[in-house]
Design a protein around this motif. Structure first.
Motif, PDB file in Angstrom:
ATOM      1  N   PRO A 231       0.799  -1.235   0.000  1.00  0.00           N
ATOM      2  CA  PRO A 231       0.000   0.000   0.000  1.00  0.00           C
ATOM      3  C   PRO A 231       0.827   1.278   0.000  1.00  0.00           C
ATOM      4  O   PRO A 231       0.433   2.276  -0.616  1.00  0.00           O
ATOM      5  N   ALA A 232       1.971   1.266   0.644  1.00  0.00           N
ATOM      6  CA  ALA A 232       2.784   2.483   0.728  1.00  0.00           C
ATOM      7  C   ALA A 232       3.320   2.922  -0.625  1.00  0.00           C
ATOM      8  O   ALA A 232       3.708   4.093  -0.789  1.00  0.00           O
ATOM      9  N   ARG A 233       3.340   2.025  -1.609  1.00  0.00           N
ATOM     10  CA  ARG A 233       3.884   2.363  -2.922  1.00  0.00           C
ATOM     11  C   ARG A 233       2.792   2.579  -3.958  1.00  0.00           C
ATOM     12  O   ARG A 233       3.093   2.652  -5.153  1.00  0.00           O
ATOM     13  N   THR A 234       1.532   2.645  -3.553  1.00  0.00           N
ATOM     14  CA  THR A 234       0.449   2.862  -4.512  1.00  0.00           C
ATOM     15  C   THR A 234      -0.248   4.185  -4.226  1.00  0.00           C
ATOM     16  O   THR A 234      -0.183   4.720  -3.118  1.00  0.00           O
ATOM     17  N   ASP A 235      -0.941   4.693  -5.227  1.00  0.00           N
ATOM     18  CA  ASP A 235      -1.632   5.970  -5.072  1.00  0.00           C
ATOM     19  C   ASP A 235      -2.852   5.869  -4.167  1.00  0.00           C
ATOM     20  O   ASP A 235      -3.284   6.877  -3.589  1.00  0.00           O
ATOM     21  N   THR A 236      -3.416   4.678  -4.044  1.00  0.00           N
ATOM     22  CA  THR A 236      -4.661   4.520  -3.289  1.00  0.00           C
ATOM     23  C   THR A 236      -4.444   4.077  -1.849  1.00  0.00           C
ATOM     24  O   THR A 236      -5.390   4.088  -1.053  1.00  0.00           O
ATOM     25  N   GLY A 237      -3.223   3.654  -1.510  1.00  0.00           N
ATOM     26  CA  GLY A 237      -3.006   3.079  -0.194  1.00  0.00           C
ATOM     27  C   GLY A 237      -3.521   1.662  -0.077  1.00  0.00           C
ATOM     28  O   GLY A 237      -3.634   1.118   1.027  1.00  0.00           O
TER      29      GLY A 237
ATOM     30  N   ALA B 211      -5.357  -6.309   4.480  1.00  0.00           N
ATOM     31  CA  ALA B 211      -4.675  -5.759   5.651  1.00  0.00           C
ATOM     32  C   ALA B 211      -3.372  -5.061   5.279  1.00  0.00           C
ATOM     33  O   ALA B 211      -2.739  -4.434   6.130  1.00  0.00           O
ATOM     34  N   GLY B 212      -2.956  -5.200   4.019  1.00  0.00           N
ATOM     35  CA  GLY B 212      -1.727  -4.565   3.558  1.00  0.00           C
ATOM     36  C   GLY B 212      -0.522  -5.468   3.540  1.00  0.00           C
ATOM     37  O   GLY B 212       0.577  -5.035   3.173  1.00  0.00           O
ATOM     38  N   ASP B 213      -0.677  -6.728   3.936  1.00  0.00           N
ATOM     39  CA  ASP B 213       0.447  -7.661   3.925  1.00  0.00           C
ATOM     40  C   ASP B 213       0.739  -8.142   2.514  1.00  0.00           C
ATOM     41  O   ASP B 213      -0.184  -8.398   1.718  1.00  0.00           O
ATOM     42  N   ILE B 214       2.023  -8.292   2.208  1.00  0.00           N
ATOM     43  CA  ILE B 214       2.453  -8.923   0.959  1.00  0.00           C
ATOM     44  C   ILE B 214       3.560  -9.911   1.284  1.00  0.00           C
ATOM     45  O   ILE B 214       4.277  -9.761   2.279  1.00  0.00           O
ATOM     46  N   CYS B 215       3.700 -10.946   0.459  1.00  0.00           N
ATOM     47  CA  CYS B 215       4.805 -11.882   0.668  1.00  0.00           C
ATOM     48  C   CYS B 215       5.120 -12.641  -0.604  1.00  0.00           C
ATOM     49  O   CYS B 215       4.307 -12.720  -1.527  1.00  0.00           O
ATOM     50  N   TRP B 216       6.337 -13.188  -0.613  1.00  0.00           N
ATOM     51  CA  TRP B 216       6.815 -14.130  -1.633  1.00  0.00           C
ATOM     52  C   TRP B 216       7.152 -15.440  -0.925  1.00  0.00           C
ATOM     53  O   TRP B 216       7.838 -15.434   0.087  1.00  0.00           O
ATOM     54  N   GLN B 217       6.636 -16.547  -1.449  1.00  0.00           N
ATOM     55  CA  GLN B 217       6.893 -17.858  -0.864  1.00  0.00           C
ATOM     56  C   GLN B 217       7.032 -18.896  -1.981  1.00  0.00           C
ATOM     57  O   GLN B 217       6.063 -19.217  -2.654  1.00  0.00           O
TER      58      GLN B 217
ATOM     59  N   ILE C  36      -3.484   1.011 -11.284  1.00  0.00           N
ATOM     60  CA  ILE C  36      -3.824  -0.110 -12.159  1.00  0.00           C
ATOM     61  C   ILE C  36      -3.264   0.113 -13.556  1.00  0.00           C
ATOM     62  O   ILE C  36      -2.685  -0.799 -14.169  1.00  0.00           O
ATOM     63  N   ALA C  37      -3.402   1.324 -14.077  1.00  0.00           N
ATOM     64  CA  ALA C  37      -2.898   1.599 -15.424  1.00  0.00           C
ATOM     65  C   ALA C  37      -1.395   1.393 -15.508  1.00  0.00           C
ATOM     66  O   ALA C  37      -0.884   0.829 -16.494  1.00  0.00           O
ATOM     67  N   GLY C  38      -0.664   1.820 -14.491  1.00  0.00           N
ATOM     68  CA  GLY C  38       0.780   1.641 -14.495  1.00  0.00           C
ATOM     69  C   GLY C  38       1.188   0.190 -14.460  1.00  0.00           C
ATOM     70  O   GLY C  38       2.180  -0.215 -15.089  1.00  0.00           O
ATOM     71  N   ASN C  39       0.429  -0.615 -13.737  1.00  0.00           N
ATOM     72  CA  ASN C  39       0.739  -2.047 -13.680  1.00  0.00           C
ATOM     73  C   ASN C  39       0.370  -2.753 -14.977  1.00  0.00           C
ATOM     74  O   ASN C  39       1.055  -3.695 -15.394  1.00  0.00           O
TER      75      ASN C  39
ATOM     76  N   ASP D 151      -6.778  -4.774  -7.905  1.00  0.00           N
ATOM     77  CA  ASP D 151      -6.806  -3.705  -6.914  1.00  0.00           C
ATOM     78  C   ASP D 151      -7.291  -4.338  -5.606  1.00  0.00           C
ATOM     79  O   ASP D 151      -8.487  -4.602  -5.428  1.00  0.00           O
ATOM     80  N   VAL D 152      -6.379  -4.596  -4.699  1.00  0.00           N
ATOM     81  CA  VAL D 152      -6.669  -5.390  -3.503  1.00  0.00           C
ATOM     82  C   VAL D 152      -7.540  -4.589  -2.541  1.00  0.00           C
ATOM     83  O   VAL D 152      -7.095  -3.614  -1.936  1.00  0.00           O
ATOM     84  N   GLY D 153      -8.787  -5.002  -2.421  1.00  0.00           N
ATOM     85  CA  GLY D 153      -9.738  -4.326  -1.551  1.00  0.00           C
ATOM     86  C   GLY D 153     -10.795  -3.557  -2.309  1.00  0.00           C
ATOM     87  O   GLY D 153     -11.939  -3.451  -1.859  1.00  0.00           O
ATOM     88  N   ARG D 154     -10.436  -3.008  -3.439  1.00  0.00           N
ATOM     89  CA  ARG D 154     -11.439  -2.403  -4.326  1.00  0.00           C
ATOM     90  C   ARG D 154     -11.505  -3.291  -5.573  1.00  0.00           C
ATOM     91  O   ARG D 154     -11.059  -2.942  -6.662  1.00  0.00           O
ATOM     92  N   TRP D 155     -12.058  -4.449  -5.370  1.00  0.00           N
ATOM     93  CA  TRP D 155     -11.922  -5.537  -6.333  1.00  0.00           C
ATOM     94  C   TRP D 155     -12.562  -5.228  -7.685  1.00  0.00           C
ATOM     95  O   TRP D 155     -12.070  -5.693  -8.725  1.00  0.00           O
TER      96      TRP D 155
END
Length: 755
Positions: A248-254, A423-429, A518-521, A694-698
């Motif tokens: 969230p800290a790196r997106t325009d929407t949080g 909740a804002g969590d991200i991970c790589w596994q 979204i457009a940037g991605n 868009d995680v949360g605004r699906w």
């Protein structure tokens, strides 16, 4: 349309939106998967029926003796173990889900048989009928999975027999590097180049031709090898993928953003299928394979998830010294008998045929001649390795710890899992069953005499992971992404990774904050920049061709003249010339072709003595391009040569179900993967499904699946998405009830038989 479905417990519906995405609503989880099976058959019946018959070794019953050897090969790799641990690996309710899914398919087959639903045209053309499914059919088939690296082991053995180990890096580089003494551990048998022909046949797609369909029984053995295109694919395939999650800290929407675009061979219909499953305790939307329940990439309303291939080595080629009869082999201080299974095969127009299958303690025997046998030791014959089936657990996880825990029984294929939640969590596994090898790295065929045994598996619980990194994003593109501290000697995982620049480009763009919305991605998913191209162009001597390339921005867009010249130069001139210089033996070159682009680029950068090759090949490419596309450079377009194309299996029989050509951009070294062969430059491998969530605004999420959602030629959704895909465009991904209702163009009401 309203239909009555025996086996359905309560009323349900399928709402099909304007882009062909089916939104399933059911009153129970069981019914949701039942309707998913029904819907898969409604939209993709011929495709999934063919996949089932191929995987179970049942083709000859429909198509005749020309398919008997492929049936035998497929049955060698079927799961033959106890079903209890198999089901358990995919979750407590996996058997119930697969039972419901199979019952839903069978309900659709019944409606086709009674004329309520139309029979797809492929069945009519071939004179066949769809078959019923058992729940076990969903999981026992393994041969459609992405496997590695048995074929590469054999190719490496062939190259080492003709040249030194360094030459093999022209075929595929190794990361990290491997000490020279590793090659002393290889078995000293001299295997023929076709020693894995049975293995290749087992994993090959089904092909059709009049000759094959009309082959008599006595000619069945002639149909024992794959076609020429597949036979020469000895280097790792380009079936990779991209994915990333941005915090969230790196997106325009949080809010977090997730992007996913798995790369696979293109075909009509598409390998992937988008679906939305809604029930009181389930609300999933995303991409899966139409022959399997659930989804492998998408979201569940709380968390998003996606995958790429993690290049772990899950196979070994085992070589045995056998007795004169070829039925016993040396093991330890004595010998062991191969186990034999006599399988009965139905063959169209002929009596049933009984053929033997042989197995060692390590796996199926694929070669057995002159006192030498070869078996494939692979995770795919062990419980819990049905492709993607552990998604039945992970797709329903709503927290990061639960997601990572679900992946501990993910067997295959080996994947980079990316996660992001509300909740804002991200991970790589990374997730896979990775063999524990002690004393060797799995890069060459080794003796099956007991000196090279696996000591169980590493699982996701043993593999590294990254949670909520300071960088604010996680990503993967099949690169070597193990941490620098990883002990590759004690815990070898894999050495054959993709070095095509995609991962670096993704990290560069996200780090520069050019993917904040979204457009940037979407722009990043369809990014056509190649850093490797820029590095090669920097080495060029002066001249008109070099001037055109030096003025290029490195983006292989469909309308680029420079991209056209560059790709013709690279594929038809530079790569062949470099291979000829370093591998003058034509026999050697057939194993190395077409040559690994990053390796060749490094060789040219490291040695300025290659200037003449650069000059000569570019001059030849300039002349070649002008002779084909004219002398007016302003009229050159990469998309005039580089075409998206989706082949249908019945095209050799005169069917007109192909989709394409479609002018498109990208290349083999761009995030927008557009892998081609120099023979015709058709794009046969790359993303078909793309999603940006868009995680949360699906409802703000987007997707594309080419050529279309439907597998029925002639239907509106068979090829409607292909032009959008080629142009790098997307369609909305409605998720909320209101958004789905607003987008719905067709609704199928489903009623139980007793209501």
């Amino acid at each position: 349309m309203d239909l009555t479905l025996p086996g359905l417990s309560a009323p349900a519906s399928i709402s099909i939106d304007r882009w062909g995405l089916a939104h399933i609503r059911a009153r129970s989880t069981r019914d949701a998967f039942f309707v998913q099976g029904f819907n898969a058959a409604r939209d993709r019946l011929w495709q999934i029926d063919l996949w089932r018959k191929r995987g179970l070794g049942l083709l000859a019953a429909d198509f005749g003796p020309g398919y008997l050897m492929q049936d035998r090969a497929a049955r060698l790799f079927l799961y033959r173990g106890d079903m209890a641990p198999e089901w358990a690996a995919y979750g407590d309710d996996a058997e119930r889900i697969c039972t419901a899914f199979a019952q839903g398919i069978n309900a659709a087959v019944d409606l086709v048989d009674d004329g309520t639903l139309p029979l797809p045209p492929e069945f009519e053309r071939l004179g066949t009928r769809p078959a019923y499914w058992a729940p076990e059919d969903v999981v026992r088939i393994r041969t459609h999975c992405l496997m590695r690296n048995a074929a590469s082991e054999l190719a490496r053995m062939q190259v080492h027999g003709l040249a030194d180990p360094a030459t093999d890096l022209l075929r595929v580089p190794l990361s990290p590097s491997v000490p020279r003494e590793e090659w002393d551990k290889a078995d000293d048998a001299a295997l023929p180049a076709d020693a894995l022909a049975v293995y290749e046949l087992a994993t090959a797609p089904v092909t059709f031709s009049e000759d094959r369909l009309n082959a008599p029984l006595q000619d069945a053995p002639l149909w024992s090898s794959v076609d020429a295109r597949r036979a020469v694919r000895r280097a790792p395939s380009m079936e990779g993928s991209n994915n990333w999650a941005i915090a969230p800290a790196r997106t325009d929407t949080g809010r977090a953003i997730m992007a996913s675009d798995p790369h696979r061979l293109h075909a009509a219909p598409s390998l992937r299928y988008m679906v939305h499953l809604s029930a009181p305790d389930l609300d999933l939307i995303g991409a899966g394979e139409p022959s399997s329940p659930g989804i492998m990439a998408g979201h569940n309303g709380s968390a998003a998830f996606s995958l790429t291939i993690f290049c772990a080595d899950q196979e070994d080629v085992m070589i045995y010294r056998t007795d004169d009869a070829g039925t016993a082999y040396r093991y330890g201080e004595g010998t062991e008998k191969m186990s034999r299974v006599d399988e009965i095969f139905a063959v169209k127009g002929c009596a049933d045929q009984t053929l033997p299958l042989l197995f060692t303690r390590h796996g199926p025997v694929v070669f057995n001649e002159g006192g030498t046998a070869v078996a494939i030791r692979t995770v795919f014959t062990d419980p819990g390795t049905a492709p993607y089936m552990a998604s039945l657990k992970s797709m329903r996880a709503t927290t990061m710890p639960a997601f990572r825990e679900a992946l501990t029984t993910w067997g295959a294929p080996s994947v980079n899992m990316i996660y992001a939640d509300c909740a804002g969590d991200i991970c790589w596994q990374p997730a896979a069953y990775v063999p524990r090898r002690t004393g060797w790295r799995g890069l060459m065929p080794v003796s099956g005499d007991g000196a090279h045994e696996w000591q169980g598996y590493m699982t996701a619980a043993d593999l590294p992971a990254v949670e909520n990194p300071v960088s604010g994003f996680v990503h993967s593109a099949n690169e070597m992404n193990l941490p620098a501290s990883w002990d590759h000697d004690a815990h070898p995982i894999g050495f054959e990774w993709f070095e095509d620049g995609r991962a670096d480009r993704i990290a560069e763009v996200i780090s520069a904050d050019r993917a904040r919305d979204i457009a940037g991605n979407c722009a990043l998913q369809t990014d056509t920049f190649s850093a490797i191209a820029m590095a090669l162009i920097a080495l060029l001597p002066d001249g008109p061709a070099a001037d055109l390339l030096r003025g290029w921005d490195g983006h292989a867009t469909a309308d680029s003249a420079a991209a056209l010249l560059y790709e013709i130069w690279l594929s038809r001139h530079l790569r062949p010339a470099m291979l000829e210089k370093f591998a003058p033996d034509p026999e050697l070159r057939k194993y190395l072709a077409p040559g690994n682009i990053p390796t060749l680029a490094r060789m040219l950068q490291d040695d300025p003595g290659h200037g003449q090759i650069l000059s000569d090949t570019l001059a030849a490419a300039w002349d070649d391009t002008r002779s084909i596309f004219g002398r007016d450079v302003t009229q050159w377009r990469w998309g005039d040569l580089h075409n998206g194309y989706f082949d249908h299996a019945l095209t050799p029989l005169g069917a007109t179900h192909d989709v394409g050509p479609l002018a498109t951009g990208g290349s083999s070294t761009t995030v927008m993967m557009g892998h081609y062969e120099a023979s015709d430059f058709r794009v046969r491998n790359g993303a078909s499904v793309r999603m940006v969530l868009d995680v949360g605004r699906w409802d703000n999420s987007v997707w594309i699946n080419a050529p279309g959602q439907s597998g029925v030629p002639g239907q509106s959704h068979y090829d409607d998405l292909a032009p959008l895909w080629a142009a790098g465009n997307y369609v909305p991904m409605p998720y909320s009830r209101d958004a789905v209702d607003a987008a719905t163009q067709e609704c199928i009401g489903l009623m139980p038989q007793d209501q």
